[in-house]
Design a protein around this motif. Structure first.
Motif, short mmCIF file in Angstrom:
data_model
loop_
_atom_site.label_atom_id
_atom_site.label_comp_id
_atom_site.label_asym_id
_atom_site.label_seq_id
_atom_site.Cartn_x
_atom_site.Cartn_y
_atom_site.Cartn_z
N ILE A 75 0.85 -1.19 0.00
CA ILE A 75 0.00 0.00 0.00
C ILE A 75 0.88 1.25 0.00
N ILE A 76 0.61 2.15 -0.93
CA ILE A 76 1.35 3.41 -1.01
C ILE A 76 0.37 4.56 -0.85
N PRO A 77 0.57 5.44 0.13
CA PRO A 77 -0.30 6.61 0.27
C PRO A 77 -0.10 7.57 -0.89
N ILE A 78 -1.18 8.19 -1.34
CA ILE A 78 -1.11 9.10 -2.48
C ILE A 78 -1.39 10.54 -2.06
N ILE A 129 2.23 15.64 9.37
CA ILE A 129 0.92 15.30 8.81
C ILE A 129 -0.19 15.96 9.61
N LEU A 130 -0.01 16.06 10.93
CA LEU A 130 -1.01 16.77 11.74
C LEU A 130 -1.06 18.24 11.36
N LEU A 131 0.11 18.83 11.16
CA LEU A 131 0.15 20.24 10.76
C LEU A 131 -0.52 20.44 9.40
N LEU A 132 -0.28 19.52 8.48
CA LEU A 132 -0.92 19.60 7.16
C LEU A 132 -2.43 19.49 7.28
N LEU A 133 -2.89 18.57 8.12
CA LEU A 133 -4.33 18.40 8.33
C LEU A 133 -4.94 19.64 8.97
N VAL A 175 5.96 14.57 3.59
CA VAL A 175 5.74 13.91 4.88
C VAL A 175 6.22 12.47 4.83
N ILE A 176 5.87 11.76 3.77
CA ILE A 176 6.24 10.35 3.65
C ILE A 176 7.76 10.18 3.64
N LYS A 177 8.47 11.12 3.04
CA LYS A 177 9.93 11.03 2.95
C LYS A 177 10.62 11.38 4.26
N GLN A 178 9.88 11.99 5.19
CA GLN A 178 10.46 12.35 6.48
C GLN A 178 10.85 11.08 7.24
N LYS A 179 12.10 10.97 7.66
CA LYS A 179 12.60 9.75 8.30
C LYS A 179 12.30 9.70 9.79
N THR A 237 -4.64 20.28 -5.79
CA THR A 237 -4.40 18.85 -5.60
C THR A 237 -2.92 18.53 -5.68
N ILE A 238 -2.23 19.13 -6.64
CA ILE A 238 -0.79 18.91 -6.79
C ILE A 238 -0.03 19.41 -5.57
N ASN A 239 -0.42 20.57 -5.05
CA ASN A 239 0.24 21.10 -3.85
C ASN A 239 0.08 20.16 -2.66
N THR A 240 -1.12 19.62 -2.50
CA THR A 240 -1.36 18.68 -1.40
C THR A 240 -0.56 17.40 -1.61
N TYR A 241 -0.53 16.91 -2.85
CA TYR A 241 0.24 15.71 -3.16
C TYR A 241 1.72 15.91 -2.81
N GLN A 242 2.26 17.06 -3.17
CA GLN A 242 3.66 17.34 -2.87
C GLN A 242 3.91 17.42 -1.36
N SER A 243 2.94 17.98 -0.63
CA SER A 243 3.07 18.06 0.82
C SER A 243 3.03 16.67 1.46
N ILE A 244 2.11 15.83 0.99
CA ILE A 244 2.03 14.46 1.50
C ILE A 244 3.31 13.70 1.18
N ASN A 245 3.83 13.89 -0.01
CA ASN A 245 5.06 13.21 -0.42
C ASN A 245 6.23 13.62 0.48
#
Length: 211
Positions: free
Chosen positions: A56-59, A141-145, A128-132, A118-126
């Motif tokens: 599963i990959i979050p989008i 992700i909480l801040l984004l929400l 977050v996912i890359k954050q180690k 939509t692209i801006n949100t996608y980039q923000s989610i991406n």
């Protein structure tokens, strides 16, 4: 209503669906060969990509007026869209290749702006996912929400829908156990309360830092 009013003037098939919280729809090219354009009329949902091997990959996360277009021509995965609250979506079948040349400038401009959001949100989610660092990942992700959905009142901010550990884990691609453990660690630091009721609220907005 701006989307529906505009589309009634053009020869395109569209449907409106209501999703209650945690309801899902599947977009799978193995069964749906027509391209689909999905517009959020009201509410919010998140999208994950699920492969045949169950990976599963979050989008992304979509809110009102955001759009999603399935352009992939593969049968190796499908998209799962899950509502975070009561959500209405507009599903447009793009069987007419000339649809974009037939609609007026106002509707095209609305679509363009929605794609940008939509692209801006996608980039923000991406990002977050890359954050180690796990704590920072969940904080981001909480801040984004909060930025995308938050309601501010008297220095407090809350997300106006229930958010389960399972959904939060799927949104950023980590385990529910990691979510639970990390939330407990940052609970006091950022004054997050009511998480056991699946509501997220920060009592002091200015206390939310990423130090």
């Amino acid at each position: 209503m701006k989307w529906i009013n505009s589309l009634t003037n053009y020869k395109s098939t569209y449907y409106i669906y209501k999703l209650n919280s945690n309801d899902s729809i599947i977009i799978f090219n193995r069964y749906y060969h027509q391209k689909k354009l999905i517009i959020i009329l009201y509410g919010s949902l998140y999208i994950v990509k699920i492969f045949d091997n169950k990976r599963i990959i979050p989008i992304t996360i979509l809110a009102k007026d955001d759009v999603f277009n399935n352009t992939d021509n593969t049968n190796e995965f499908y998209y799962k869209l899950t509502a975070l609250e009561k959500t209405y979506i507009l599903n447009i079948e793009l069987n007419n290749k000339e649809i974009y040349t037939q609609i007026d400038d106002k509707l095209l401009n609305n679509l363009f702006n929605s794609y940008l959001n939509t692209i801006n949100t996608y980039q923000s989610i991406n990002a977050v996912i890359k954050q180690k660092h796990l704590n920072r990942k969940i904080a981001h992700i909480l801040l984004l929400l909060f930025l995308k959905f938050g309601i501010i009142n008297n220095g407090q901010i809350h997300i106006p829908f229930k958010l389960s550990q399972k959904n939060l884990a799927l949104i950023i691609g980590i385990s529910e156990e990691s979510i639970s453990k990390t939330i407990k660690q940052i609970h006091d630091k950022w004054y997050i309360k009511s998480y056991k009721k699946q509501l997220i609220e920060i009592k002091d907005l200015f206390s939310f830092t990423l130090k």
